[in-house]
Design an enzyme around this catalytic site. Sequence first.
Site, PDB file in Angstrom:
ATOM      1  N   SER A 161     -17.332  24.762   7.780  1.00  0.00           N
ATOM      2  CA  SER A 161     -17.391  24.895   9.133  1.00  0.00           C
ATOM      3  C   SER A 161     -18.160  26.108   9.250  1.00  0.00           C
ATOM      4  O   SER A 161     -19.506  25.863   9.370  1.00  0.00           O
ATOM      5  CB  SER A 161     -15.778  25.195   9.704  1.00  0.00           C
ATOM      6  OG  SER A 161     -15.514  25.123  10.968  1.00  0.00           O
ATOM      7  N   ASP A 241     -11.764  14.659  12.382  1.00  0.00           N
ATOM      8  CA  ASP A 241     -11.657  16.150  12.585  1.00  0.00           C
ATOM      9  C   ASP A 241     -11.772  16.310  14.244  1.00  0.00           C
ATOM     10  O   ASP A 241     -12.719  15.972  14.747  1.00  0.00           O
ATOM     11  CB  ASP A 241     -12.895  16.599  11.847  1.00  0.00           C
ATOM     12  CG  ASP A 241     -13.114  18.040  11.867  1.00  0.00           C
ATOM     13  OD1 ASP A 241     -12.908  18.957  12.752  1.00  0.00           O
ATOM     14  OD2 ASP A 241     -13.867  18.537  11.060  1.00  0.00           O
ATOM     15  N   HIS A 276     -10.099  18.344   9.509  1.00  0.00           N
ATOM     16  CA  HIS A 276     -11.079  19.131   9.358  1.00  0.00           C
ATOM     17  C   HIS A 276     -10.494  20.280   8.023  1.00  0.00           C
ATOM     18  O   HIS A 276     -10.884  21.236   7.749  1.00  0.00           O
ATOM     19  CB  HIS A 276     -10.857  20.312  10.414  1.00  0.00           C
ATOM     20  CG  HIS A 276     -11.993  21.341  10.445  1.00  0.00           C
ATOM     21  ND1 HIS A 276     -13.280  21.066  10.598  1.00  0.00           N
ATOM     22  CD2 HIS A 276     -11.949  22.879  10.682  1.00  0.00           C
ATOM     23  CE1 HIS A 276     -14.126  22.292  10.770  1.00  0.00           C
ATOM     24  NE2 HIS A 276     -13.034  23.229  10.883  1.00  0.00           N
TER      25      HIS A 276
HETATM   26  N1  LIG Z   1      -5.637  25.978  12.355  1.00  0.00           N
HETATM   27  C1  LIG Z   1      -6.479  27.153  12.527  1.00  0.00           C
HETATM   28  C2  LIG Z   1      -7.412  26.881  13.472  1.00  0.00           C
HETATM   29  C3  LIG Z   1      -8.967  27.152  12.599  1.00  0.00           C
HETATM   30  C4  LIG Z   1      -9.321  26.497  11.486  1.00  0.00           C
HETATM   31  O1  LIG Z   1      -9.009  25.289  11.154  1.00  0.00           O
HETATM   32  N2  LIG Z   1      -9.899  27.000  10.613  1.00  0.00           N
HETATM   33  C5  LIG Z   1     -10.613  26.194   9.561  1.00  0.00           C
HETATM   34  C6  LIG Z   1     -11.918  26.735   9.259  1.00  0.00           C
HETATM   35  S1  LIG Z   1     -12.863  26.489  10.668  1.00  0.00           S
HETATM   36  C7  LIG Z   1      -9.600  26.688   8.084  1.00  0.00           C
HETATM   37  O2  LIG Z   1     -10.177  26.631   7.239  1.00  0.00           O
HETATM   38  N3  LIG Z   1      -8.455  27.207   8.354  1.00  0.00           N
HETATM   39  C8  LIG Z   1      -7.765  27.697   7.045  1.00  0.00           C
HETATM   40  C9  LIG Z   1      -7.082  26.516   6.297  1.00  0.00           C
HETATM   41  O3  LIG Z   1      -6.748  25.491   6.536  1.00  0.00           O
HETATM   42  O4  LIG Z   1      -6.472  27.218   5.194  1.00  0.00           O
HETATM   43  C10 LIG Z   1      -5.777  28.422  13.368  1.00  0.00           C
HETATM   44  O5  LIG Z   1      -5.190  27.905  14.375  1.00  0.00           O
HETATM   45  O6  LIG Z   1      -5.581  29.656  12.964  1.00  0.00           O
END
Ligand SMILES: N[C@@H](CCC(=O)N[C@@H](CS)C(=O)NCC(=O)O)C(=O)O
Length: 300
Positions: A161, A241, A276
């Site tokens: 991302s 995604d 995602h």
């Molecule tokens: N679900 C997140 C949205 C952001 C998101 O999906 N971040 C991705 C990278 S863009 C991620 O890797 N999140 C941490 C994870 O899944 O462990 C939130 O609301 O804090």
Amino acid sequence: MSFKVNGEVGACGGKLLKLSHHSNVVNNSMDVNVYLPQQYYKNSNDKPIPVIYFLSGLTCSPQNASEKAFWQLQADKYGFAVVYPDTSPRGDHIPDDPEKYWDFGVGAGFYVNSTQEPWKKHYQMYDYVHRELPAQLNEYFNKSGNAKVDFLENVSITGHSMGGFGALSGYLQNYGSKKYKSCSAFAPIVNPSKVPWGEKGFGNYLGNDKSAWAQYDPCELVKKIPNRGADRILIHQGSNDGFYKVQLKPENLVEASKGTSWEGKIDVHIVDGFDHSYYFISTFVPEHAAFHAKYLGLAQ
Ligand SMILES: N[C@@H](CCC(=O)N[C@@H](CS)C(=O)NCC(=O)O)C(=O)O
């Protein structure tokens, strides 16, 4: 330069080191995790162990990918180390998103060097990830002068991302000096100048001058930086995604490469049913590991 070891966790055949250190470029303490594969501990290698840098996405610390991407098995299989940098400096004194949202500020440094107040004092993530961190790791781990891990030369880069953007941008910007042997990305933001996450991040960190944005935008960089011949970029994108069509747009990179020396060398795989999350990332990590292993001289 020194690192503080906050944890040392056995994982697969090697160890995950949870480290922190002072960064001069971001003017702050930074967390970073390093996985050293079984080959490091068996001392079975005559050549220094190559490194893959994994840049994480919005909201992530070094822990997310360490715990959920499952690079360790692949690292042990081929014999590479993995470095998981943080996504920004952290602390109450670090300026954060005035809107208090998760897509900018702390946890969202976008791997650029900010030129704008109040961000520029700490948000120098491009120099941190591509220059200072590798140099400090090299100095710390190879103190004896007998390099066991090659943090500087036989290295590849990947990310997810916002981190997929950081990997593509850093790879292309440093392509002339052959800094990275290869680059891949999971659901990357490929065209930050044209999507809401990028417009907000770049607008704040880099200001309104769009030429400053272009120097980081992979869709602009592929037009300027000639491919040496056979180098390919590997990208996976889940069809389910929720960010795919609005923020990520991997097709824009393929389109931008048309008529350039990168045409036909950027492999974007749209994978059906994946979202995602780290379920998606961990599924395709073995394919990305095999891809990088070839460039790092670890596989045929
Ligand atoms: N679900 C997140 C949205 C952001 C998101 O999906 N971040 C991705 C990278 S863009 C991620 O890797 N999140 C941490 C994870 O899944 O462990 C939130 O609301 O804090």
